[in-house]
Design a protein around this motif. Structure first.
Motif, PDB file in Angstrom:
ATOM      1  N   LEU A 199     -35.027 -48.162 -80.164  1.00 27.87           N
ATOM      2  CA  LEU A 199     -34.518 -48.804 -78.944  1.00 27.87           C
ATOM      3  C   LEU A 199     -35.606 -48.901 -77.893  1.00 27.87           C
ATOM      4  O   LEU A 199     -35.713 -49.904 -77.174  1.00 27.87           O
ATOM      5  CB  LEU A 199     -33.328 -48.015 -78.394  1.00 27.87           C
ATOM      6  CG  LEU A 199     -32.048 -48.024 -79.235  1.00 27.87           C
ATOM      7  CD1 LEU A 199     -31.049 -47.007 -78.692  1.00 27.87           C
ATOM      8  CD2 LEU A 199     -31.425 -49.422 -79.266  1.00 27.87           C
ATOM      9  N   LEU A 200     -36.414 -47.863 -77.776  1.00 26.16           N
ATOM     10  CA  LEU A 200     -37.501 -47.875 -76.800  1.00 26.16           C
ATOM     11  C   LEU A 200     -38.544 -48.931 -77.166  1.00 26.16           C
ATOM     12  O   LEU A 200     -39.161 -49.528 -76.289  1.00 26.16           O
ATOM     13  CB  LEU A 200     -38.154 -46.495 -76.723  1.00 26.16           C
ATOM     14  CG  LEU A 200     -37.217 -45.323 -76.427  1.00 26.16           C
ATOM     15  CD1 LEU A 200     -37.997 -44.017 -76.428  1.00 26.16           C
ATOM     16  CD2 LEU A 200     -36.500 -45.522 -75.099  1.00 26.16           C
ATOM     17  N   TYR A 201     -38.732 -49.139 -78.457  1.00 28.54           N
ATOM     18  CA  TYR A 201     -39.678 -50.166 -78.906  1.00 28.54           C
ATOM     19  C   TYR A 201     -39.112 -51.572 -78.734  1.00 28.54           C
ATOM     20  O   TYR A 201     -39.837 -52.545 -78.875  1.00 28.54           O
ATOM     21  CB  TYR A 201     -40.047 -49.954 -80.370  1.00 28.54           C
ATOM     22  CG  TYR A 201     -40.851 -48.702 -80.638  1.00 28.54           C
ATOM     23  CD1 TYR A 201     -42.027 -48.432 -79.942  1.00 28.54           C
ATOM     24  CD2 TYR A 201     -40.450 -47.775 -81.599  1.00 28.54           C
ATOM     25  CE1 TYR A 201     -42.763 -47.291 -80.189  1.00 28.54           C
ATOM     26  CE2 TYR A 201     -41.181 -46.631 -81.847  1.00 28.54           C
ATOM     27  CZ  TYR A 201     -42.330 -46.394 -81.146  1.00 28.54           C
ATOM     28  OH  TYR A 201     -43.063 -45.258 -81.397  1.00 28.54           O
ATOM     29  N   GLY A 202     -37.804 -51.658 -78.469  1.00 25.71           N
ATOM     30  CA  GLY A 202     -37.232 -52.948 -78.104  1.00 25.71           C
ATOM     31  C   GLY A 202     -36.343 -53.633 -79.109  1.00 25.71           C
ATOM     32  O   GLY A 202     -36.049 -54.823 -78.943  1.00 25.71           O
ATOM     33  N   THR A 203     -35.869 -52.922 -80.156  1.00 20.76           N
ATOM     34  CA  THR A 203     -34.950 -53.622 -81.051  1.00 20.76           C
ATOM     35  C   THR A 203     -33.650 -53.932 -80.309  1.00 20.76           C
ATOM     36  O   THR A 203     -33.079 -53.054 -79.650  1.00 20.76           O
ATOM     37  CB  THR A 203     -34.628 -52.799 -82.311  1.00 20.76           C
ATOM     38  OG1 THR A 203     -33.770 -53.582 -83.161  1.00 20.76           O
ATOM     39  CG2 THR A 203     -33.930 -51.483 -81.998  1.00 20.76           C
ATOM     40  N   PRO A 204     -33.172 -55.162 -80.374  1.00 20.27           N
ATOM     41  CA  PRO A 204     -31.912 -55.488 -79.697  1.00 20.27           C
ATOM     42  C   PRO A 204     -30.725 -54.744 -80.296  1.00 20.27           C
ATOM     43  O   PRO A 204     -29.793 -54.389 -79.586  1.00 20.27           O
ATOM     44  CB  PRO A 204     -31.792 -57.004 -79.904  1.00 20.27           C
ATOM     45  CG  PRO A 204     -33.198 -57.471 -80.148  1.00 20.27           C
ATOM     46  CD  PRO A 204     -33.838 -56.362 -80.911  1.00 20.27           C
ATOM     47  N   ILE A 205     -30.781 -54.517 -81.633  1.00 16.53           N
ATOM     48  CA  ILE A 205     -29.683 -53.855 -82.329  1.00 16.53           C
ATOM     49  C   ILE A 205     -30.251 -52.725 -83.196  1.00 16.53           C
ATOM     50  O   ILE A 205     -31.158 -52.943 -83.998  1.00 16.53           O
ATOM     51  CB  ILE A 205     -28.888 -54.820 -83.232  1.00 16.53           C
ATOM     52  CG1 ILE A 205     -28.313 -55.978 -82.411  1.00 16.53           C
ATOM     53  CG2 ILE A 205     -27.791 -54.082 -83.987  1.00 16.53           C
ATOM     54  CD1 ILE A 205     -27.254 -55.564 -81.415  1.00 16.53           C
ATOM     55  N   LEU A 206     -29.703 -51.530 -83.018  1.00 17.11           N
ATOM     56  CA  LEU A 206     -30.061 -50.379 -83.847  1.00 17.11           C
ATOM     57  C   LEU A 206     -28.862 -50.024 -84.715  1.00 17.11           C
ATOM     58  O   LEU A 206     -27.738 -49.927 -84.221  1.00 17.11           O
ATOM     59  CB  LEU A 206     -30.431 -49.180 -82.967  1.00 17.11           C
ATOM     60  CG  LEU A 206     -30.578 -47.815 -83.665  1.00 17.11           C
ATOM     61  CD1 LEU A 206     -31.741 -47.833 -84.644  1.00 17.11           C
ATOM     62  CD2 LEU A 206     -30.765 -46.707 -82.627  1.00 17.11           C
ATOM     63  N   ILE A 207     -29.099 -49.843 -86.012  1.00 18.16           N
ATOM     64  CA  ILE A 207     -28.058 -49.402 -86.931  1.00 18.16           C
ATOM     65  C   ILE A 207     -28.434 -48.005 -87.414  1.00 18.16           C
ATOM     66  O   ILE A 207     -29.491 -47.811 -88.013  1.00 18.16           O
ATOM     67  CB  ILE A 207     -27.907 -50.342 -88.149  1.00 18.16           C
ATOM     68  CG1 ILE A 207     -27.686 -51.796 -87.704  1.00 18.16           C
ATOM     69  CG2 ILE A 207     -26.759 -49.861 -89.039  1.00 18.16           C
ATOM     70  CD1 ILE A 207     -26.412 -52.029 -86.945  1.00 18.16           C
ATOM     71  N   ARG A 208     -27.577 -47.048 -87.138  1.00 21.69           N
ATOM     72  CA  ARG A 208     -27.784 -45.682 -87.612  1.00 21.69           C
ATOM     73  C   ARG A 208     -26.834 -45.406 -88.782  1.00 21.69           C
ATOM     74  O   ARG A 208     -25.773 -46.004 -88.891  1.00 21.69           O
ATOM     75  CB  ARG A 208     -27.557 -44.660 -86.497  1.00 21.69           C
ATOM     76  CG  ARG A 208     -28.455 -44.903 -85.278  1.00 21.69           C
ATOM     77  CD  ARG A 208     -28.377 -43.778 -84.258  1.00 21.69           C
ATOM     78  NE  ARG A 208     -29.214 -42.635 -84.659  1.00 21.69           N
ATOM     79  CZ  ARG A 208     -28.754 -41.449 -85.020  1.00 21.69           C
ATOM     80  NH1 ARG A 208     -27.455 -41.225 -85.066  1.00 21.69           N
ATOM     81  NH2 ARG A 208     -29.586 -40.484 -85.352  1.00 21.69           N
ATOM     82  N   ASN A 209     -27.247 -44.513 -89.656  1.00 21.65           N
ATOM     83  CA  ASN A 209     -26.440 -44.072 -90.801  1.00 21.65           C
ATOM     84  C   ASN A 209     -26.209 -45.157 -91.840  1.00 21.65           C
ATOM     85  O   ASN A 209     -25.337 -44.991 -92.704  1.00 21.65           O
ATOM     86  CB  ASN A 209     -25.064 -43.534 -90.347  1.00 21.65           C
ATOM     87  CG  ASN A 209     -25.167 -42.426 -89.325  1.00 21.65           C
ATOM     88  OD1 ASN A 209     -26.152 -41.699 -89.282  1.00 21.65           O
ATOM     89  ND2 ASN A 209     -24.142 -42.290 -88.488  1.00 21.65           N
ATOM     90  N   MET A 210     -26.974 -46.232 -91.803  1.00 20.82           N
ATOM     91  CA  MET A 210     -26.742 -47.291 -92.781  1.00 20.82           C
ATOM     92  C   MET A 210     -27.007 -46.810 -94.202  1.00 20.82           C
ATOM     93  O   MET A 210     -26.300 -47.189 -95.142  1.00 20.82           O
ATOM     94  CB  MET A 210     -27.619 -48.518 -92.485  1.00 20.82           C
ATOM     95  CG  MET A 210     -27.271 -49.715 -93.369  1.00 20.82           C
ATOM     96  SD  MET A 210     -28.218 -51.218 -93.017  1.00 20.82           S
ATOM     97  CE  MET A 210     -29.736 -50.857 -93.923  1.00 20.82           C
ATOM     98  N   MET A 211     -28.022 -45.953 -94.347  1.00 20.89           N
ATOM     99  CA  MET A 211     -28.394 -45.510 -95.686  1.00 20.89           C
ATOM    100  C   MET A 211     -27.580 -44.299 -96.151  1.00 20.89           C
ATOM    101  O   MET A 211     -27.749 -43.833 -97.281  1.00 20.89           O
ATOM    102  CB  MET A 211     -29.886 -45.202 -95.732  1.00 20.89           C
ATOM    103  CG  MET A 211     -30.769 -46.389 -95.366  1.00 20.89           C
ATOM    104  SD  MET A 211     -30.458 -47.857 -96.385  1.00 20.89           S
ATOM    105  CE  MET A 211     -31.381 -47.425 -97.864  1.00 20.89           C
TER     106      MET A 211
END
Length: 360
Positions: A199-211
């Protein structure tokens, strides 16, 4: 896992891995179904994913050393088992994964890496002593802390992805940083990682736990979660620059943080005073060293240029997969069938030959 072996193997709950700055207290994650990502190009943090596999898919037999699983010919296979299972699952749901591999760590991370090496060395010593003493329970516990995703494993993972027709990218620096830059540019729709720094690097969307979606941790079912950067900023009335300053105060891989300032206190201070410099002046604290460099690495993370066409799915090489996994690494017929059946059921493999992913 169906591999040819006499070991008594147990599957552990996935290790919770949290790296970078922990923004959990500020985020409002939304549980999602993986099917909601169908058709989306998702950048996956390959190194962190590999460590999840290596630390969970391992030998827990009564006299096992806790290390990664090996085929009878001695080849380590834990990472390949994990990547095969989860990648085919993603593909079967219509997701277009792009795996991002770490490059060179920034110089600013040297202190953090030194701390991690010291911890790993200590765990390795305890592991060896425990094995010598026959304390396999302690040895297996320590083994989880000394896992190493070797260059050979990295190349094997890339070879597997090539056979699956799944694109991968070498980062210039941090993998989640490269992915975030690509997402901000529109080359990726989201970034999948446990590392909040994305998020700090700037991704508009972060998905956690996908794997790890659908597995259990501490008796609870794990769900994939979506965090929207713009919504997080709006919820807390912050600019991205203020979020970065807040993260630096809490502590990141590049700076341990300012003593006495946690997420909630830091949020109040950054909204009241605006910058780290102002907060330090008011609170009579020292401004973090190399502050501008740390800010810059988040605002403009080093990244390799990537041709968007190279991110398109390729072809599934069924015979190549069988040779690589079943013949050379002794994967069982059942394991291969499970993986290939997922792809067939999703229409990604046509009987009698290879096919282009998502050609349907």
């Amino acid at each position: 896992f169906g591999i040819s072996t006499n070991a008594n193997l147990h599957i552990l709950s996935p290790l919770v891995i949290v790296m970078g700055c922990n923004l959990r207290d500020l985020a409002s994650p939304q549980n999602i179904e993986l099917e909601s990502l169908s058709g989306k190009r998702v950048g996956v943090d390959a190194f962190l994913t590999a460590f999840q596999f290596l630390t969970t898919i391992r030998d827990r037999s009564p006299q096992g050393d806790g290390g990664p699983l090996k085929a009878e010919n001695g080849k380590v296979v834990s990472h390949l088992m994990g990547f095969l299972n989860r990648t085919t699952m993603l593909l079967s749901k219509g997701i277009k994964p792009v795996f991002i591999f770490d490059g060179e760590s920034p110089d600013l991370k040297a202190d953090e890496l030194a701390i991690r090496r010291a911890r790993r060395d200590e765990a390795k010593k305890i592991h060896e002593e425990a094995l010598a003493a026959g304390d396999f329970s302690l040895a297996q516990k320590m083994a989880q802390r000394i896992m190493h995703y070797s260059p050979e494993m990295v190349q094997e993972t890339k070879q597997l992805l090539d056979l699956l027709g799944v694109p991968w990218v070498d980062a210039k620096a941090e993998g989640e940083g490269q992915a975030a830059v690509m997402a901000a540019m529109g080359q990726l729709d989201a970034v999948a990682t446990q590392d909040w720094d994305a998020l700090l690097y700037g991704t508009p969307i972060l998905i956690r736990n996908m794997m790890t979606d659908g597995t259990k941790q501490h008796g609870r079912l794990v769900h994939a979660q979506k965090i929207n950067l713009e919504e997080l900023l709006e919820e807390h009335e912050l600019t991205k620059s203020q979020l970065i300053d807040l993260a630096i105060m809490i502590g990141t891989d590049f700076h341990p943080g300012i003593r006495g300032i946690g997420p909630k206190t830091g949020l109040k201070l950054i909204k009241l005073h605006g910058t780290i410099e102002e907060i330090c002046a008011v609170k009579d604290k020292e401004v973090p060293e190399r502050l501008d460099e740390i800010r810059e690495i988040f605002h403009n993370h080093p990244s390799n240029d990537v041709d968007s066409e190279s991110l398109e799915p390729g072809t599934i090489n069924v015979e190549g997969l069988k040779q690589f996994l079943q013949v050379e690494r002794q994967f069982s017929q059942r394991r291969m069938d499970n993986a290939l059946d997922k792809l067939r059921e999703a229409g990604l493999i046509r009987e009698g030959g290879q096919t282009s992913l998502f050609s349907f």
